[in-house]
Design a protein around this motif. Structure first.
Motif, PDB file in Angstrom:
ATOM      1  N   ALA A  89      25.082  20.045  54.594  1.00 21.71           N
ATOM      2  CA  ALA A  89      24.440  21.344  54.720  1.00 21.71           C
ATOM      3  C   ALA A  89      25.189  22.391  53.899  1.00 21.71           C
ATOM      4  N   PRO A  90      24.471  23.274  53.193  1.00 18.46           N
ATOM      5  CA  PRO A  90      25.142  24.342  52.454  1.00 18.46           C
ATOM      6  C   PRO A  90      26.058  25.185  53.343  1.00 18.46           C
ATOM      7  N   ALA A  91      25.641  25.452  54.586  1.00 16.84           N
ATOM      8  CA  ALA A  91      26.471  26.255  55.488  1.00 16.84           C
ATOM      9  C   ALA A  91      27.779  25.547  55.793  1.00 16.84           C
ATOM     10  N   LEU A  92      27.740  24.229  55.921  1.00 15.19           N
ATOM     11  CA  LEU A  92      28.957  23.473  56.185  1.00 15.19           C
ATOM     12  C   LEU A  92      29.886  23.512  54.972  1.00 15.19           C
ATOM     13  N   ARG A  94      30.131  25.931  52.886  1.00 14.56           N
ATOM     14  CA  ARG A  94      30.754  27.266  52.876  1.00 14.56           C
ATOM     15  C   ARG A  94      31.888  27.346  53.892  1.00 14.56           C
ATOM     16  N   THR A  95      31.688  26.735  55.046  1.00 16.77           N
ATOM     17  CA  THR A  95      32.735  26.723  56.074  1.00 16.77           C
ATOM     18  C   THR A  95      33.974  26.004  55.571  1.00 16.77           C
ATOM     19  N   GLY A 156      28.501  26.152  48.611  1.00  8.56           N
ATOM     20  CA  GLY A 156      27.191  25.849  49.187  1.00  8.56           C
ATOM     21  C   GLY A 156      26.079  25.760  48.159  1.00  8.56           C
ATOM     22  N   SER A 157      26.306  26.329  46.968  1.00  2.00           N
ATOM     23  CA  SER A 157      25.251  26.338  45.947  1.00  2.00           C
ATOM     24  C   SER A 157      24.939  24.942  45.432  1.00  2.00           C
ATOM     25  N   GLN A 159      25.226  22.172  47.145  1.00  2.00           N
ATOM     26  CA  GLN A 159      24.465  21.476  48.186  1.00  2.00           C
ATOM     27  C   GLN A 159      23.012  21.943  48.231  1.00  2.00           C
ATOM     28  N   LEU A 160      22.790  23.241  48.041  1.00  2.10           N
ATOM     29  CA  LEU A 160      21.411  23.724  48.054  1.00  2.10           C
ATOM     30  C   LEU A 160      20.638  23.154  46.868  1.00  2.10           C
ATOM     31  N   GLU A 237      16.741  22.214  57.812  1.00  2.00           N
ATOM     32  CA  GLU A 237      17.738  23.188  58.269  1.00  2.00           C
ATOM     33  C   GLU A 237      17.926  24.304  57.240  1.00  2.00           C
ATOM     34  N   ALA A 238      18.039  23.936  55.971  1.00  2.00           N
ATOM     35  CA  ALA A 238      18.256  24.934  54.921  1.00  2.00           C
ATOM     36  C   ALA A 238      17.028  25.817  54.725  1.00  2.00           C
TER      37      ALA A 238
END
Length: 276
Positions: A89-92, A94-95, A156-157, A159-160, A237-238
């Motif tokens: 996930a992009p959010a992951l 970033r984390t 995250g980019s 992954q997106l 999710e994205a």
């Protein structure tokens, strides 16, 4: 350069092999210890645990990297660049980048597309997100594994961008499998149909791959249904509130095929979507 490598499966092993072939020092770990054997034969060192994986750069190529990333970041020395080539996930992503930054470790998300054949040939497409300076530092390694290496922006980019790719793959996979079924149902010679279709806009490497496997009755994976359905979940999710009815339908059908035929099957098993 000393590279730590975690994950030596269908994709990871041929990717790491490319680095060894270029003269880089590789320390490899896989959850199933024997899977590092082919790399060790080529000169890699085997690490029994994630904690033993060290290097100026640490690369992960796993179905579910969240299982090891905390340990990777804990063990990485300041100045290390961690490159996650998995799809997450992009959010992951970033984390993990933020967690790494606090430890003086750069974390890049760098998922890939091109399958095992592309991994072996060094022709993957690699989509990167994260710190530009860290990207430039590892670019020579990435270019050994991929013929197309693009930095898409902040963490995250990459992954997106990969999920955009997987959205296209999802629709094309279902269409290719349904088209194959239609040709067979109508009594056509599938080889001749492919000869007609290949030069036009419907032709693609994905269609060639799926149809060649189906023609041989081969449902062994290049890309497992387990991983396909995982990626479809990441797309949903994205997307958040963005309507994606076509992709949602592919996800529903993929889950049905996976339940009936097993997640270890390749995505060409989507041809069985009409099975009762």
């Amino acid at each position: 350069m000393h590279v730590g490598w975690i994950g030596t499966g269908l994709m990871g092993e041929p990717m790491a092999r490319r680095l060894l072939g270029a003269g880089h020092r590789v320390t490899a770990h896989n959850r199933t210890a024997g899977r590092t054997g082919p790399l060790v034969e080529l000169g890699a060192s085997a690490a029994a645990t994630v904690a033993e994986v060290k290097g100026e750069v640490v690369i992960t190529m796993l179905p579910f990297p969240s299982e090891v990333m905390a340990e990777v970041l804990e063990g990485a020395a300041p100045g290390t660049v961690v490159v996650d080539c998995s799809t997450t996930a992009p959010a992951l992503a970033r984390t993990w980048a933020a967690q790494g930054q606090r430890r003086g470790v750069a974390v890049l998300d760098a998922p890939v597309s091109g399958g095992p054949a592309g991994a072996g040939a060094g022709t993957l497409s690699i989509m990167v997100g994260g710190d530009p300076a860290a990207f430039e530092r590892v670019r020579p390694l990435l270019e050994l594994m991929g013929s197309t290496v693009v930095h898409h922006g902040p963490p995250g980019s990459g992954q997106l961008a990969k999920l955009v790719n997987q959205t296209l793959v999802a629709g094309a996979t279902l269409a290719a499998c349904e088209a194959y079924a239609l040709a067979v149902h109508g009594g056509l010679d599938v080889g001749r149909v492919r000869e007609s279709v290949r030069p036009g806009v419907a032709g693609s490497p994905l269609l060639d791959y799926l149809w060649s496997r189906l023609a041989e009755g081969d449902l062994e994976p290049g890309f497992k249904l387990d991983h396909f359905t995982k990626d479809l979940g990441l797309i949903r999710e994205a997307a958040g509130e963005l309507p994606m009815p076509g992709t949602d339908r592919v996800a529903e059908l993929a889950e049905r095929v996976r339940a009936a035929h097993g997640g270890e099957r390749g995505t060409q098993a989507m041809v069985r979507v009409a099975d009762r």
